[in-house]
Scaffold this active site. Structure first.
Site, PDB file in Angstrom:
ATOM      1  CB  ILE A  38      18.715 -87.623  -4.319  1.00  0.00           C
ATOM      2  CG1 ILE A  38      17.328 -88.270  -4.527  1.00  0.00           C
ATOM      3  CG2 ILE A  38      19.422 -87.437  -5.652  1.00  0.00           C
ATOM      4  CD1 ILE A  38      16.298 -87.396  -5.214  1.00  0.00           C
ATOM      5  CG  ASP A  96      21.316 -80.983   4.666  1.00  0.00           C
ATOM      6  OD1 ASP A  96      20.672 -80.329   5.521  1.00  0.00           O
ATOM      7  OD2 ASP A  96      20.833 -81.941   4.036  1.00  0.00           O
ATOM      8  CB  ALA A 123      16.614 -80.359  -6.437  1.00  0.00           C
ATOM      9  NE  ARG A 124       9.865 -80.221  -7.470  1.00  0.00           N
ATOM     10  CZ  ARG A 124      10.032 -81.535  -7.619  1.00  0.00           C
ATOM     11  NH1 ARG A 124      11.081 -81.983  -8.279  1.00  0.00           N
ATOM     12  NH2 ARG A 124       9.169 -82.405  -7.131  1.00  0.00           N
ATOM     13  CG  ASP A 138      15.837 -83.877 -14.854  1.00  0.00           C
ATOM     14  OD1 ASP A 138      15.770 -84.284 -16.027  1.00  0.00           O
ATOM     15  OD2 ASP A 138      15.023 -84.208 -13.962  1.00  0.00           O
ATOM     16  CD  GLU A 167       9.639 -78.600 -14.242  1.00  0.00           C
ATOM     17  OE1 GLU A 167      10.864 -78.380 -14.149  1.00  0.00           O
ATOM     18  OE2 GLU A 167       9.161 -79.733 -14.202  1.00  0.00           O
ATOM     19  CG  HIS A 214      10.938 -82.781 -13.765  1.00  0.00           C
ATOM     20  ND1 HIS A 214      10.292 -81.818 -13.043  1.00  0.00           N
ATOM     21  CD2 HIS A 214      11.232 -83.765 -12.871  1.00  0.00           C
ATOM     22  CE1 HIS A 214      10.198 -82.192 -11.773  1.00  0.00           C
ATOM     23  NE2 HIS A 214      10.761 -83.379 -11.651  1.00  0.00           N
TER      24      HIS A 214
HETATM   25  N1  NAD Z   1      14.178 -84.373 -11.182  1.00  0.00           N
HETATM   26  C1  NAD Z   1      13.419 -85.332 -10.684  1.00  0.00           C
HETATM   27  O1  NAD Z   1      12.874 -86.171 -11.428  1.00  0.00           O
HETATM   28  C2  NAD Z   1      13.269 -85.448  -9.201  1.00  0.00           C
HETATM   29  C3  NAD Z   1      12.796 -86.656  -8.667  1.00  0.00           C
HETATM   30  C4  NAD Z   1      12.726 -86.794  -7.286  1.00  0.00           C
HETATM   31  C5  NAD Z   1      13.061 -85.739  -6.455  1.00  0.00           C
HETATM   32  N2  NAD Z   1      13.468 -84.560  -7.011  1.00  0.00           N
HETATM   33  C6  NAD Z   1      13.824 -83.428  -6.136  1.00  0.00           C
HETATM   34  O2  NAD Z   1      14.988 -83.760  -5.388  1.00  0.00           O
HETATM   35  C7  NAD Z   1      14.869 -83.163  -4.093  1.00  0.00           C
HETATM   36  C8  NAD Z   1      15.748 -83.917  -3.118  1.00  0.00           C
HETATM   37  O3  NAD Z   1      15.267 -85.233  -2.958  1.00  0.00           O
HETATM   38  P1  NAD Z   1      15.743 -86.148  -1.735  1.00  0.00           P
HETATM   39  O4  NAD Z   1      15.038 -87.455  -1.911  1.00  0.00           O
HETATM   40  O5  NAD Z   1      17.215 -86.160  -1.597  1.00  0.00           O
HETATM   41  O6  NAD Z   1      15.089 -85.337  -0.531  1.00  0.00           O
HETATM   42  P2  NAD Z   1      15.369 -85.483   1.029  1.00  0.00           P
HETATM   43  O7  NAD Z   1      14.178 -84.935   1.692  1.00  0.00           O
HETATM   44  O8  NAD Z   1      15.809 -86.874   1.350  1.00  0.00           O
HETATM   45  O9  NAD Z   1      16.620 -84.515   1.268  1.00  0.00           O
HETATM   46  C9  NAD Z   1      16.564 -83.129   1.204  1.00  0.00           C
HETATM   47  C10 NAD Z   1      17.732 -82.604   2.014  1.00  0.00           C
HETATM   48  O10 NAD Z   1      17.806 -81.196   1.812  1.00  0.00           O
HETATM   49  C11 NAD Z   1      18.145 -80.605   3.061  1.00  0.00           C
HETATM   50  N3  NAD Z   1      17.765 -79.200   3.077  1.00  0.00           N
HETATM   51  C12 NAD Z   1      16.530 -78.658   3.291  1.00  0.00           C
HETATM   52  N4  NAD Z   1      16.595 -77.323   3.226  1.00  0.00           N
HETATM   53  C13 NAD Z   1      17.892 -77.010   2.974  1.00  0.00           C
HETATM   54  C14 NAD Z   1      18.583 -75.791   2.796  1.00  0.00           C
HETATM   55  N5  NAD Z   1      17.965 -74.604   2.876  1.00  0.00           N
HETATM   56  N6  NAD Z   1      19.909 -75.837   2.532  1.00  0.00           N
HETATM   57  C15 NAD Z   1      20.561 -77.033   2.426  1.00  0.00           C
HETATM   58  N7  NAD Z   1      19.959 -78.224   2.614  1.00  0.00           N
HETATM   59  C16 NAD Z   1      18.638 -78.205   2.864  1.00  0.00           C
HETATM   60  C17 NAD Z   1      17.400 -81.434   4.106  1.00  0.00           C
HETATM   61  O11 NAD Z   1      17.992 -81.299   5.375  1.00  0.00           O
HETATM   62  C18 NAD Z   1      17.572 -82.843   3.519  1.00  0.00           C
HETATM   63  O12 NAD Z   1      18.726 -83.483   4.039  1.00  0.00           O
HETATM   64  C19 NAD Z   1      13.360 -83.274  -3.809  1.00  0.00           C
HETATM   65  O13 NAD Z   1      12.944 -82.290  -2.880  1.00  0.00           O
HETATM   66  C20 NAD Z   1      12.716 -83.091  -5.148  1.00  0.00           C
HETATM   67  O14 NAD Z   1      12.322 -81.748  -5.315  1.00  0.00           O
HETATM   68  C21 NAD Z   1      13.569 -84.395  -8.353  1.00  0.00           C
END
Ligand code: NAD
Length: 324
Positions: free
Chosen positions: A164, A183, A242-243, A267, A272, A290
């Site tokens: 993302i 990252d 993200a969360r 978001d 929640e 969300h």
């Molecule tokens: N709001 C929504 O509707 C929605 C929908 C989908 C996903 N999400 C959230 O978005 C997050 C990211 O999604 P994505 O597809 O990019 O995930 P992804 O797994 O492709 O990427 C996550 C990245 O975070 C990095 N990371 C892990 N721990 C870290 C840390 N301590 N410090 C810095 N970087 C760190 C990882 O190396 C990775 O590159 C998901 O985990 C999910 O919780 C939210």
């Protein structure tokens, strides 16, 4: 008895047609336990869930917490499949110990979440909701929307550089002067000359806009808290798609109230419980419930791919998208 028992703990989609169509590929009778037909919305209490999952072959889950207690009660479950990218509601260590595979759908909504993050960034930088609120209150005061920084002079900071965040960077590179990234696990840094990799502290000090894209886990809980808001660039915008648990909300509210953070676009929030959040009516925050992932296409892809994950795990012993 041959055949499979598949339990759906909870979901909020109109029907399970896409999943059931995939399950036809199992070639054996399938007993479906749809917990939303037992309790409206599904079963969220782990103890209530145990009798249903005890002898299931697969569990499909949206928001219900799949605790160690639930996992330990499962006698023959092969796969827990989540309707999401994040799997923070599943006790992954307990699943690993029990030899149960966990699957997500990592690619169903990358475009949607990236665009929602961008919408929050644009809203905060161009003060769209702040301006609208000013009009609704019947006043016009330029000071209410100032200061505004020219975006092409500003720095975008990304926490996490997964699917993302990379999509956000690709789409935003012409809007900002610079994009900086934290990252520590991202390997392919040389393929991304459009961004600069830095430490968390450097990103916090440099970014005018900070967009969070890190998975929630015990090690990333409250990743942005009092200590981080104390060093964040004065007047920074914070966006989180993200969360919620990645940001300590009390620390964020204090930073908004003091002006250290000028605006938050969220978001996701810790509880929640959007309707009762202190941030809902905060003049310096815009909340969306969300829904970043949502589009008709994403929904169809999510349901189908969850079905594919279950079928692949039960027939081939490996889901298409296994969470390690
Ligand atoms: N709001 C929504 O509707 C929605 C929908 C989908 C996903 N999400 C959230 O978005 C997050 C990211 O999604 P994505 O597809 O990019 O995930 P992804 O797994 O492709 O990427 C996550 C990245 O975070 C990095 N990371 C892990 N721990 C870290 C840390 N301590 N410090 C810095 N970087 C760190 C990882 O190396 C990775 O590159 C998901 O985990 C999910 O919780 C939210």
């Amino acid at each position: 008895m041959s055949g499979y028992k598949i339990v759906f703990s909870d979901y909020y989609y109109p029907n399970l047609d896409a999943e059931l169509k995939e399950f036809e590929k199992l070639g054996e009778p399938v007993e479906i336990i749809d917990c939303t037909k037992i309790v409206p919305g599904g079963i969220f209490n782990p103890e209530e869930l145990i009798p249903y999952v005890k002898d299931c072959d697969a569990l499909v889950v949206q928001f219900s917490k799949i605790t160690a207690q639930v996992i330990q009660s499962m006698e023959k479950c092969k796969i827990i499949a989540r309707y999401a990218i994040g799997v923070d509601n599943i006790d992954l260590d307990a699943a690993r110990e029990k030899g149960i595979m966990v699957a997500n759908v990592p690619d169903y909504c990358i475009d949607e979440v990236a665009n929602t993050a961008i919408a929050h960034i644009m809203n905060a930088m161009r003060k769209i909701t702040v301006s609208r609120d000013m009009l609704l209150s019947g006043t016009f005061d330029m000071n209410a929307v100032r200061p505004m920084k020219r975006m092409k002079n500003a720095v975008l900071g990304l926490l996490g550089f997964g699917n993302i965040a990379r999509d956000v960077a690709k789409k935003m590179k012409d809007f900002f002067a610079e994009i900086v990234v934290y990252d520590p696990y991202f390997q392919d840094v040389n393929s991304h000359p459009e961004v600069k990799f830095m430490t968390l502290e450097e990103v916090l000090k440099k970014a005018d806009v900070l967009s969070v894209h890190v998975p929630l886990s015990p090690s990333t809980q409250d990743m942005l808290s009092y200590e981080q808001f104390a060093v964040i660039k004065e007047g920074a915008v914070v966006v989180n798609t993200a969360r919620g648990g990645l940001i300590c909300e009390d620390a964020l509210i204090q930073a908004l109230d003091s002006g250290r953070v000028s605006y938050a676009g969220l978001d996701v929030i810790c509880t929640e419980d959007f309707e009762n959040s202190k941030l809902l009516r905060h003049p310096k925050a815009a909340l969306t419930p969300h829904v970043a992932w949502c589009s008709e296409e994403a929904l169809a892809e999510l349901q189908k791919k969850v079905g594919i994950n279950v079928v692949s795990a039960l027939i081939k012993g490996e889901p298409v998208y296994r969470v390690k």
